[in-house]
Enzyme design. Sequence first.
Site, PDB file in Angstrom:
ATOM      1  CB  SER A 151      -0.862   0.011   1.247  1.00 16.40           C
ATOM      2  OG  SER A 151      -0.034   0.087   2.391  1.00 16.40           O
ATOM      3  CE  LYS A 152      -1.252   6.194  -3.874  1.00 10.64           C
ATOM      4  NZ  LYS A 152      -1.899   7.431  -4.268  1.00 10.64           N
TER       5      LYS A 152
END
Length: 488
Positions: free
Chosen positions: A254-255
């Site tokens: 994920s970011k």
Amino acid sequence: MSVRVRFAPSPTGYLHVGGLRTALYNYFFARHNNGKLILRIEDTDRSRFVENAVENLLKTLTWAGIEFDEGPHVGGPFGPYIQSERLEIYRKYANVLVESGWGYYAFDTAEELENARKSSPHHEFKYDRYKMRNQFTLGEAETKRLINSGVPYVIRLKVPENQQIRFVDIIRGEIIVNTKDIDDQVLLKSDGFPTYHLANVVDDHLMRITHIIRGEEWLPSVPKHILLYDAFGWEVPAMAHLPLLLNPDRTKLSKRQGDVAVEDYIEKGYFRDAFVNFIALLGWNPSGDREIFSVEELIEKFQLEKVNKSGAIFDVVKLDAINAKYWYSKPIDELAEMFSYWVEKRGFKGFSNEYLARVVALLRERVKKLPDIIDFAPYMFERPKKYDSSDLKKHWSNNVENYLNDILNILKSVNEFTHQNIHDEIMKYLNEKNLKLKELIHPLRLAITGLSYGAGMFETMEVLGKDEVISRLEEFLTNVLPTLSNKS
RNA sequence: GGCGCAUUCGUCUAGUGGUUAGGACACGGCCCUCUCAAGGCCGCGGCAGGGGUUCGAAUCCCCUAUGCGCUACCA
């Protein structure tokens, strides 16, 4: 039956690296089997609409070298390939389900559902079709009346009470789930758009998809889809659920924990073939000790059965290492051409591709990727802004100033400014003075580059050119060295 | 909480009943050397745990633990 696979991203505005891997595996599988690869845009969530998302997706997919046989940009017999343009189709099939008793109308509002969820302990909420506001609790007549008077409704799947659903995943083998654990899934939303489950099943059938290759996060949804295929009387495609790509802490990539957009890595200067090579080997490998493969080889060797079952951490350090192995597979002028993009982006103008080619040739084995050259050797583009002599004390002689003055004169006298000539002249001088190279080369490096590390000094000077080298050395001797001497 | 999936060096992985458990990255050391790299050599380091099955288990079965995913009118 010929193989047909699809890559079906939602247009979020960028291509996730996990999405790229899914696309790659679909691409490899299609080409390996002489099949077709279809691009389908799953944009059934209106609240997530992003401008130009499809264009961006296509641009990145093209960069990666993935070509589609059918899709919104190339057409095909089953188009349009954008789900928001196929709403009538999903509505039609949702109605088929209602008519056959597999689907039913429900009128619960978002608030009602939220309250029901809140009041159930431990997230145990399951939609109860005999308690909520729907066709079963309201009756046929009332249902018809509400629909005719324009009350918003959804269509849900009537999931059987207690039935074993079994299917075989190509990667994971047999999986069994009981329908009692499955919710009455919404198929058609109140805004008339289908949910993923309906649109996906309908399109995969209509587009004659033979193999569904997608991320593991979809595995728990498969039973719902099988129920739908059965309800329609359609054949279930083969399925392969890919292991997840992970953050260093083993959560889904994920970011927050790094860049997840392929575009970010393009911008960082990774080579297309190196990046594809790296991504392709995350979760799959063709057996053996090799790890550098061309796209053609990946296609030739790809087998779904050999895809791993467990998630793989996306390790940038490894990516860097793979990228560095691709330096010598590229023509130097191609590298210079690419390099000019970052050089200009950093504000350095007026460098010819010929010069950049020499810079790349000089420095590539010292860094992992193209733009890193600028950080590693800024002195190839500008005069040193500061001089860091802290590492050099051990090589510092009291006569440095005299020696460097002599070197300056020698350099001035070198006609053909090649590293060989420079080397020969300086060695001759060192012999006369009975000096060792290391006593001189470090101060010289400091004078020319401002740093204590870098590529070979003679080669560096050659690339920099006679005028520049002499000018820098003069500058150092008159303005910089006195201040350094005072300090030491 | 429920359901599902997974588990070989720190990381990516090879391995499908008999291997001194192999490779790569990272890390440490040495060599090379004008520094930094690159390159070469050497090293460190792993089958989650416990039960079975078997003459023999990383490989087959069960349990436990741990991790992750899903559990939306998001995909």
